[in-house]
Design an enzyme around this catalytic site. Structure first.
Site, mmCIF file in Angstrom:
data_model
loop_
_atom_site.group_PDB
_atom_site.id
_atom_site.type_symbol
_atom_site.label_atom_id
_atom_site.label_comp_id
_atom_site.label_asym_id
_atom_site.label_seq_id
_atom_site.Cartn_x
_atom_site.Cartn_y
_atom_site.Cartn_z
ATOM 1 N N SER A 1 0.832 -1.204 0.000
ATOM 2 C CA SER A 1 0.000 0.000 0.000
ATOM 3 C C SER A 1 0.871 1.260 0.000
ATOM 4 O O SER A 1 2.003 1.255 0.483
ATOM 5 C CB SER A 1 -0.898 0.032 1.237
ATOM 6 O OG SER A 1 -1.747 -1.087 1.272
HETATM 7 N N1 SAM Z 1 -0.983 -3.496 3.845
HETATM 8 C C1 SAM Z 1 -0.311 -4.324 2.896
HETATM 9 C C2 SAM Z 1 1.091 -3.851 2.660
HETATM 10 O O1 SAM Z 1 1.453 -2.788 3.149
HETATM 11 O O2 SAM Z 1 1.810 -4.536 1.952
HETATM 12 C C3 SAM Z 1 -0.980 -4.252 1.568
HETATM 13 C C4 SAM Z 1 -1.971 -5.266 1.374
HETATM 14 S S1 SAM Z 1 -2.557 -5.420 -0.287
HETATM 15 C C5 SAM Z 1 -3.144 -3.842 -0.702
HETATM 16 C C6 SAM Z 1 -4.012 -6.363 0.099
HETATM 17 C C7 SAM Z 1 -3.752 -7.822 0.419
HETATM 18 O O3 SAM Z 1 -4.989 -8.428 0.805
HETATM 19 C C8 SAM Z 1 -3.236 -8.618 -0.768
HETATM 20 O O4 SAM Z 1 -2.012 -9.207 -0.454
HETATM 21 C C9 SAM Z 1 -4.328 -9.683 -0.995
HETATM 22 O O5 SAM Z 1 -3.832 -10.923 -1.434
HETATM 23 C C10 SAM Z 1 -4.932 -9.776 0.385
HETATM 24 N N2 SAM Z 1 -6.297 -10.318 0.445
HETATM 25 C C11 SAM Z 1 -7.339 -10.117 -0.397
HETATM 26 N N3 SAM Z 1 -8.414 -10.799 0.020
HETATM 27 C C12 SAM Z 1 -8.052 -11.457 1.172
HETATM 28 C C13 SAM Z 1 -8.726 -12.338 2.077
HETATM 29 N N4 SAM Z 1 -9.998 -12.683 1.909
HETATM 30 N N5 SAM Z 1 -8.030 -12.790 3.144
HETATM 31 C C14 SAM Z 1 -6.744 -12.467 3.335
HETATM 32 N N6 SAM Z 1 -6.044 -11.645 2.512
HETATM 33 C C15 SAM Z 1 -6.701 -11.147 1.443
#
Ligand code: SAM
Length: 220
Positions: free
Chosen positions: A68
């Site tokens: 992010s």
């Molecule tokens: N805060 C994180 C960082 O700084 O790297 C960024 C996260 S990224 C924007 C969102 C993450 O949510 C992705 O890695 C995606 O695979 C995960 N994600 C999406 N749906 C999910 C679910 N149902 N359970 C767990 N993780 C999930």
């Protein structure tokens, strides 16, 4: 993700500038800014892309996912009002950068990721960097019932609605921060649990996250 741990004056200087930029953009919580100033964000990038690490941008981390934007991490963290010892559920570990920020603030973090490669990577690399969280692999749209309840819940992917099951895993007096909307844009929502059945919901700014995919979210 880089494994050579070099945090030189160049990276430290760039990090300081990033903190000032976030302050200018309206992040006011000094504890959050201090945490951003401390966590070496370039460790979450391949060495080839270190020059990108302290720009206020999201960046690809593989598996079609992103680390992010620093502003977004700071914004969500500020809304959580983390106190040392808070039990925090993070849904969407991604690169693990947000996890480290929460740990710097003294939280005990339970973090879940549905992409196996990202889960494997973060659960190995973060301890190596000195950051210790509880890592889970699976669908976080259902929360993690066996460790509930939580003082704080942060969802780092865009949800179509607030999953009811997550509300139930929040302590009374607890705060959840979750982006809710369609695939293109989401409103940041904070939810305060007032009592067994009462929640206060506030809708804030617009963001664009990768989708929350799961049983209580978007279909895969
Ligand atoms: N805060 C994180 C960082 O700084 O790297 C960024 C996260 S990224 C924007 C969102 C993450 O949510 C992705 O890695 C995606 O695979 C995960 N994600 C999406 N749906 C999910 C679910 N149902 N359970 C767990 N993780 C999930």
């Amino acid at each position: 993700m880089a494994h050579k741990l070099i945090d030189s004056y160049r990276e430290k200087g760039a990090r300081k500038k990033l903190v000032e930029l976030l302050r200018d953009r309206g992040i006011a919580d000094e504890k959050v800014l201090k945490a951003i100033g401390k966590v070496p964000r370039h460790y979450f990038f391949d060495e080839t892309f270190w020059t990108q690490a302290y720009k206020d941008i999201a960046f690809p981390i593989g598996e079609g996912q992103t680390i992010s934007q620093p502003y977004t991490v700071a914004y969500q963290t500020e809304l959580l009002h983390i106190k040392p010892g808070d039990r925090v559920l993070e849904i969407g570990t991604g690169s693990g950068y947000q996890t480290c920020i929460l740990l710097e603030l003294g939280a005990k973090v339970y973090t879940i990721e549905r992409q196996e490669n990202l889960y494997k990577r973060t659960s190995q690399v973060l301890p190596h960097l000195g950051y210790h969280a509880e890592f889970f692999f699976g669908d976080g749209s259902k929360g993690i019932a066996e460790h509930a309840s939580y003082d704080k819940i942060i969802v780092t992917a865009g949800a179509p609605m607030v999953p009811e099951i997550l509300l139930k895993q929040l302590k009374i007096g607890g705060i959840m921060v979750i982006p809710v909307g369609d695939e293109n844009s989401q409103k940041m929502i904070t939810i305060l649990r007032l009592s067994e059945n009462d929640y206060e919901r506030i809708s804030l700014d617009t963001f664009r996250f990768v989708p929350l995919v799961g049983e209580k979210a978007w279909d895969a």
